[in-house]
Design a protein around this motif. Structure first.
Motif, PDB file in Angstrom:
ATOM      1  N   ILE A  96      26.866  22.545  32.108  1.00  0.00           N
ATOM      2  CA  ILE A  96      26.788  23.982  31.847  1.00  0.00           C
ATOM      3  C   ILE A  96      27.961  24.704  32.508  1.00  0.00           C
ATOM      4  N   ILE A  97      28.229  24.355  33.769  1.00  0.00           N
ATOM      5  CA  ILE A  97      29.322  25.020  34.485  1.00  0.00           C
ATOM      6  C   ILE A  97      30.666  24.654  33.862  1.00  0.00           C
ATOM      7  N   SER A  98      30.863  23.361  33.592  1.00  0.00           N
ATOM      8  CA  SER A  98      32.151  22.945  33.020  1.00  0.00           C
ATOM      9  C   SER A  98      32.290  23.373  31.563  1.00  0.00           C
ATOM     10  N   GLY A  99      31.172  23.603  30.886  1.00  0.00           N
ATOM     11  CA  GLY A  99      31.220  24.003  29.490  1.00  0.00           C
ATOM     12  C   GLY A  99      31.134  25.499  29.270  1.00  0.00           C
ATOM     13  N   SER A 100      31.230  26.265  30.354  1.00  0.00           N
ATOM     14  CA  SER A 100      31.108  27.724  30.241  1.00  0.00           C
ATOM     15  C   SER A 100      32.426  28.396  29.881  1.00  0.00           C
ATOM     16  N   VAL A 101      33.457  27.595  29.595  1.00  0.00           N
ATOM     17  CA  VAL A 101      34.776  28.157  29.305  1.00  0.00           C
ATOM     18  C   VAL A 101      34.713  29.112  28.111  1.00  0.00           C
ATOM     19  N   VAL A 102      34.066  28.671  27.032  1.00  0.00           N
ATOM     20  CA  VAL A 102      33.987  29.501  25.822  1.00  0.00           C
ATOM     21  C   VAL A 102      33.143  30.741  26.070  1.00  0.00           C
ATOM     22  N   ILE A 103      32.022  30.577  26.767  1.00  0.00           N
ATOM     23  CA  ILE A 103      31.131  31.708  27.028  1.00  0.00           C
ATOM     24  C   ILE A 103      31.817  32.741  27.911  1.00  0.00           C
ATOM     25  N   GLU A 104      32.567  32.280  28.906  1.00  0.00           N
ATOM     26  CA  GLU A 104      33.290  33.212  29.769  1.00  0.00           C
ATOM     27  C   GLU A 104      34.338  33.987  28.971  1.00  0.00           C
ATOM     28  N   SER A 105      34.932  33.333  28.000  1.00  0.00           N
ATOM     29  CA  SER A 105      35.917  34.023  27.160  1.00  0.00           C
ATOM     30  C   SER A 105      35.242  35.047  26.250  1.00  0.00           C
ATOM     31  N   ILE A 106      34.079  34.688  25.683  1.00  0.00           N
ATOM     32  CA  ILE A 106      33.371  35.596  24.780  1.00  0.00           C
ATOM     33  C   ILE A 106      32.934  36.859  25.509  1.00  0.00           C
ATOM     34  N   PHE A 107      32.395  36.706  26.716  1.00  0.00           N
ATOM     35  CA  PHE A 107      31.862  37.835  27.454  1.00  0.00           C
ATOM     36  C   PHE A 107      32.842  38.384  28.496  1.00  0.00           C
ATOM     37  N   ALA A 108      34.108  37.964  28.422  1.00  0.00           N
ATOM     38  CA  ALA A 108      35.171  38.472  29.305  1.00  0.00           C
ATOM     39  C   ALA A 108      34.769  38.389  30.768  1.00  0.00           C
ATOM     40  N   MET A 109      34.415  37.183  31.209  1.00  0.00           N
ATOM     41  CA  MET A 109      33.983  36.971  32.589  1.00  0.00           C
ATOM     42  C   MET A 109      35.133  36.383  33.410  1.00  0.00           C
ATOM     43  N   PRO A 110      35.295  36.836  34.655  1.00  0.00           N
ATOM     44  CA  PRO A 110      36.398  36.356  35.501  1.00  0.00           C
ATOM     45  C   PRO A 110      36.078  35.032  36.189  1.00  0.00           C
ATOM     46  N   GLY A 111      35.724  34.022  35.405  1.00  0.00           N
ATOM     47  CA  GLY A 111      35.375  32.726  35.973  1.00  0.00           C
ATOM     48  C   GLY A 111      36.495  31.718  35.846  1.00  0.00           C
ATOM     49  N   LEU A 112      36.154  30.456  36.090  1.00  0.00           N
ATOM     50  CA  LEU A 112      37.157  29.394  36.030  1.00  0.00           C
ATOM     51  C   LEU A 112      37.685  29.194  34.611  1.00  0.00           C
ATOM     52  N   GLY A 113      36.885  29.518  33.620  1.00  0.00           N
ATOM     53  CA  GLY A 113      37.308  29.319  32.239  1.00  0.00           C
ATOM     54  C   GLY A 113      38.578  30.067  31.905  1.00  0.00           C
ATOM     55  N   LEU A 114      38.697  31.303  32.403  1.00  0.00           N
ATOM     56  CA  LEU A 114      39.895  32.105  32.139  1.00  0.00           C
ATOM     57  C   LEU A 114      41.144  31.423  32.695  1.00  0.00           C
ATOM     58  N   HIS A 115      41.063  30.971  33.939  1.00  0.00           N
ATOM     59  CA  HIS A 115      42.223  30.313  34.561  1.00  0.00           C
ATOM     60  C   HIS A 115      42.505  28.961  33.894  1.00  0.00           C
ATOM     61  N   PHE A 116      41.457  28.264  33.481  1.00  0.00           N
ATOM     62  CA  PHE A 116      41.644  26.950  32.882  1.00  0.00           C
ATOM     63  C   PHE A 116      42.377  27.057  31.544  1.00  0.00           C
ATOM     64  N   ILE A 117      41.977  28.011  30.723  1.00  0.00           N
ATOM     65  CA  ILE A 117      42.617  28.189  29.427  1.00  0.00           C
ATOM     66  C   ILE A 117      44.078  28.589  29.589  1.00  0.00           C
ATOM     67  N   LYS A 118      44.346  29.543  30.475  1.00  0.00           N
ATOM     68  CA  LYS A 118      45.718  29.984  30.683  1.00  0.00           C
ATOM     69  C   LYS A 118      46.577  28.877  31.283  1.00  0.00           C
ATOM     70  N   ALA A 119      45.985  28.078  32.171  1.00  0.00           N
ATOM     71  CA  ALA A 119      46.742  26.973  32.774  1.00  0.00           C
ATOM     72  C   ALA A 119      47.133  25.944  31.717  1.00  0.00           C
ATOM     73  N   ILE A 120      46.258  25.673  30.781  1.00  0.00           N
ATOM     74  CA  ILE A 120      46.577  24.722  29.704  1.00  0.00           C
ATOM     75  C   ILE A 120      47.666  25.296  28.802  1.00  0.00           C
ATOM     76  N   GLN A 121      47.607  26.586  28.530  1.00  0.00           N
ATOM     77  CA  GLN A 121      48.589  27.211  27.642  1.00  0.00           C
ATOM     78  C   GLN A 121      50.004  27.119  28.196  1.00  0.00           C
ATOM     79  N   VAL A 122      50.156  27.240  29.505  1.00  0.00           N
ATOM     80  CA  VAL A 122      51.497  27.238  30.098  1.00  0.00           C
ATOM     81  C   VAL A 122      51.831  25.925  30.791  1.00  0.00           C
ATOM     82  N   GLY A 123      50.885  24.968  30.808  1.00  0.00           N
ATOM     83  CA  GLY A 123      51.147  23.691  31.457  1.00  0.00           C
ATOM     84  C   GLY A 123      51.150  23.770  32.968  1.00  0.00           C
ATOM     85  N   ASP A 124      50.265  24.586  33.537  1.00  0.00           N
ATOM     86  CA  ASP A 124      50.164  24.736  34.993  1.00  0.00           C
ATOM     87  C   ASP A 124      49.378  23.546  35.548  1.00  0.00           C
ATOM     88  N   ALA A 125      50.076  22.452  35.829  1.00  0.00           N
ATOM     89  CA  ALA A 125      49.436  21.189  36.195  1.00  0.00           C
ATOM     90  C   ALA A 125      48.551  21.288  37.442  1.00  0.00           C
TER      91      ALA A 125
END
Length: 310
Positions: A245-274
């Motif tokens: 649930i915690i690791s899969g909350s990336v989409v839900i955090e994006s839908i409800f604009a939540m400042p969780g790990l999902g936001l940082h994870f998506i942006k890190a993948i987009q720019v290659g922030d290893a």
């Protein structure tokens, strides 16, 4: 029992090492890089200096050894390449409480809905209550959360204005309701089916039929004789489900604009922030390993046969 616990701890450490290794080389295999796919082109000599500063100019094997050493010996997750000057541990420390709280509340929703539905379905086997509960569970499994989330946000947030449709405020529980329900419904569906299966197995055991023949009332038979054993499959599922649930909350955090790990994870993948990707992936891995370990301990408590060496 102690041997089983020690064996699981060693297996957890091995899994973390494999997860780190696979994730590291997968990131290196991605096209582009944190300083190659920016909106504004960086001069080649400046980019070379930046990569040298972060050690990205070294061979991949050398980078791997350095990163592994920093993780094991220095307990240093590194510095974000996207957010200059910010430590990965600081980013995770600020965002993880939101994701964790969302996961806890969503898990509570799943348990409160799923386990009673499964118990009722098993107790009223082949009745309209059984069929209705399992039909609802099947619907919950089939409809993905990224469909349920926008529907709930539109209906209860925008049209009816009953609950906040976006954002997260730890001091206002109303902002937790929609994302928690969205995230917990699918888990509740799986829990109800596992609980039903476990309860049906116990209800068909000889000791249950003996208790019924002796005149034990239905409520006592259900609570004292069947519930503990019938919940073993559900308990075994709760640990990994909570981590998922915690690791899969990336989409839900994006839908409800939540400042969780999902936001940082998506942006890190987009720019290659290893460093950020590695830190979050290892955190998710540690959560799953810990949840499995706790689940094993609960399983040993519920079922004494699991305490022996296997």
């Amino acid at each position: 029992m102690l041997a089983n616990i020690f064996s699981r701890l060693l297996q957890g450490l091995l899994v973390l090492f494999v997860l780190f290794t696979v994730t590291f080389f997968l990131i290196k295999a991605l096209p582009g890089g944190p300083f190659k796919s920016t909106e504004r082109a960086i001069p080649e000599h400046i980019r070379a200096k930046i990569e040298a500063y972060y050690g990205l100019d070294k061979p991949t094997a050398v980078q791997y050894v350095i990163q592994l050493k920093n993780y094991i010996i220095n307990q240093d997750l590194g510095t974000s390449l996207r957010l200059e000057g910010r430590q990965v541990s600081e980013i995770i420390g600020q965002a993880f409480p939101v994701s964790c709280m969302l996961g806890v509340v969503a898990m509570m929703v799943a348990i409160v809905i799923g386990i009673p539905l499964g118990v009722i379905a098993a107790w009223k086997k082949n009745s309209w209550m059984d069929y209705s509960a399992m039909a609802v569970a099947m619907i919950g499994i089939c409809i993905p959360s990224f469909v349920v989330g926008p529907v709930l946000a539109d209906q209860f947030g925008r049209r009816m204005s009953l609950l906040p449709a976006m954002g997260w405020d730890a001091t206002h529980p109303t902002s937790w309701i929609l994302p928690s329900i969205t995230l917990g419904l699918a888990t509740a569906a799986y829990l109800s089916r596992l609980t039903r299966a476990g309860m049906l197995d116990i209800l068909n055991q000889d000791f249950t039929r003996t208790a019924r023949a002796k005149g034990v009332d239905s409520f006592r038979l259900l609570v004292r004789h069947c519930l503990r054993g019938g919940l073993i499959p559900a308990v075994a599922f709760i640990g990994p489900a909570f981590a998922a649930i915690i690791s899969g909350s990336v989409v839900i955090e994006s839908i409800f604009a939540m400042p969780g790990l999902g936001l940082h994870f998506i942006k890190a993948i987009q720019v290659g922030d290893a460093p950020v990707i590695l830190g979050i992936v290892l955190l998710y891995g540690l959560l799953i390993i810990t949840a499995n370990f706790i689940t094993d301990l609960l399983g040993m408590w519920l079922n004494p046969r699991l305490r022996g060496n296997r």
